[in-house]
Scaffold this active site. Structure first.
Site, short mmCIF file in Angstrom:
data_model
loop_
_atom_site.label_atom_id
_atom_site.label_comp_id
_atom_site.label_asym_id
_atom_site.label_seq_id
_atom_site.Cartn_x
_atom_site.Cartn_y
_atom_site.Cartn_z
N SER A 158 0.83 -1.19 0.00
CA SER A 158 0.00 0.00 0.00
C SER A 158 0.87 1.25 0.00
CB SER A 158 -0.96 -0.05 1.20
OG SER A 158 -1.98 0.90 1.07
N ASP A 252 -9.91 -4.02 -5.03
CA ASP A 252 -9.19 -2.93 -4.39
C ASP A 252 -9.40 -1.64 -5.18
OD1 ASP A 252 -7.38 -1.22 -3.17
OD2 ASP A 252 -5.64 -2.50 -3.50
N HIS A 282 -8.09 -4.91 -0.79
CA HIS A 282 -6.90 -4.18 -0.36
C HIS A 282 -6.43 -4.68 1.00
CE1 HIS A 282 -4.11 -0.83 -0.46
NE2 HIS A 282 -4.38 -0.62 0.81
#
Length: 310
Positions: A158, A252, A282
């Site tokens: 991320s 995501d 995600h």
């Protein structure tokens, strides 16, 4: 790019995670940070076994950075993977990503150096970037301390995937440490509110409001957003960066940005393995109860092992 429905294990994990909403203010953020430490330690009570763990202090541009060194079974020296945690540049820690780093150590056979970097909004861009690159430079120069082979890779998920990519870009542009590989796990790169993945999947783990708030906290203004060291999708030339693994998740909101970055890498001649996990969400590679998380970590670990085999 996506499956008909979210994997049931991932769906349950995401639902549990959503019980604690992401904060959109400094006071609530401080409260969540206070809660995250004890919750993470509770979750990490029965961790996957590895060779050893050591606390490490890394010199940073604004002071020392705490880090955790994960050592695999077997005799040194080991290649080193410098890892940066996710959390939208405002949350996350070595503790929140302990499970992932342990598994990555086991699967890659590499030492993993998980680094704490300064968080926004207290420390907006470029603080995290400066810390990340300083950690990579230190790791490359600290072979003896890390029981290293001298080979270094970067990885992150991320927001940490953004930092890993930026560190690889900086190393290429500044004639810095040689990076053998970059592993970018559903990276926060090239996110645009008009992307299909944002339109269709905002609200699954990350809402539009979450994405906007994280972005505002970190970038602060549009000038910073366009800086290649803030978002490497803006780089004019990626041809000199390390070979890459890019992982995305079908449900995501950040999926299309990660895909676009993988396509940029390929277009600029960078050896890249891109894999989308269609039924995932995600953050899935930190979800202990999701079987596909272990599969994905094993694949990324194999890529790192292949790149760092001497």
């Amino acid at each position: 790019m996506s499956a008909d429905q979210i994997d049931p294990q991932a769906k349950r994990a995401a639902a549990r995670q959503s019980r604690i909403p992401l904060p959109h203010g400094r006071y609530k953020l401080k409260l969540l940070r206070l809660l995250t430490g004890p919750l993470s330690r509770l979750q990490n009570r029965n961790p996957p076994s590895i060779g050893a763990i050591e606390s490490v202090t890394v010199p940073g541009p604004a002071g020392e950075l705490d880090a955790r060194l994960y050592l695999p079974d077997g005799d040194p020296p080991y290649p080193t993977v410098v890892f940066f945690h996710g959390g939208g540049f405002v949350l996350g820690s070595v503790e929140t990503h302990d499970w992932l780093c342990r598994h990555l150590t086991r699967e890659s056979g590499c030492a993993v150096l998980s680094v704490e970097y300064r968080l926004a909004p207290e420390h907006p861009f470029p603080a995290a970037v400066e810390d990340a690159y300083a950690a990579v430079e230190w790791a490359a120069a600290s072979t003896e301390r890390l029981r290293g082979t001298g080979e270094v890779a970067v990885a992150g998920d991320s927001a940490g995937g953004n930092l890993a990519a930026v560190a690889a870009l900086m190393a290429a542009e500044r004639d810095g440490p040689e990076i053998a590989h970059q592993a970018l796990l559903y990276p926060g790169i090239g996110v645009d509110p008009e992307q299909e993945s944002v339109r269709e999947h905002a609200g699954v783990v990350l809402s539009r409001e979450d994405i906007e708030w994280f972005s505002d906290c970190y970038y602060r203004n549009d000038i910073h957003r366009r800086n290649p060291y803030a978002d490497p999708i803006n780089a004019g030339d990626l041809s000199g960066v390390a070979p890459a693994t890019v992982v995305t998740a079908g449900f995501d909101p950040l999926r299309d940005g990660g895909t676009a970055y993988a396509e940029r890498l390929v277009a600029d001649g960078v050896a890249t393995r891109y894999e989308n996990y269609p039924a995932m969400v995600h953050g899935f590679m930190t979800m202990r109860e999701v079987d596909r998380a272990r599969d994905a970590i094993a694949d990324v670990g194999a890529d790192l092992a292949d790149a760092l085999d001497g």
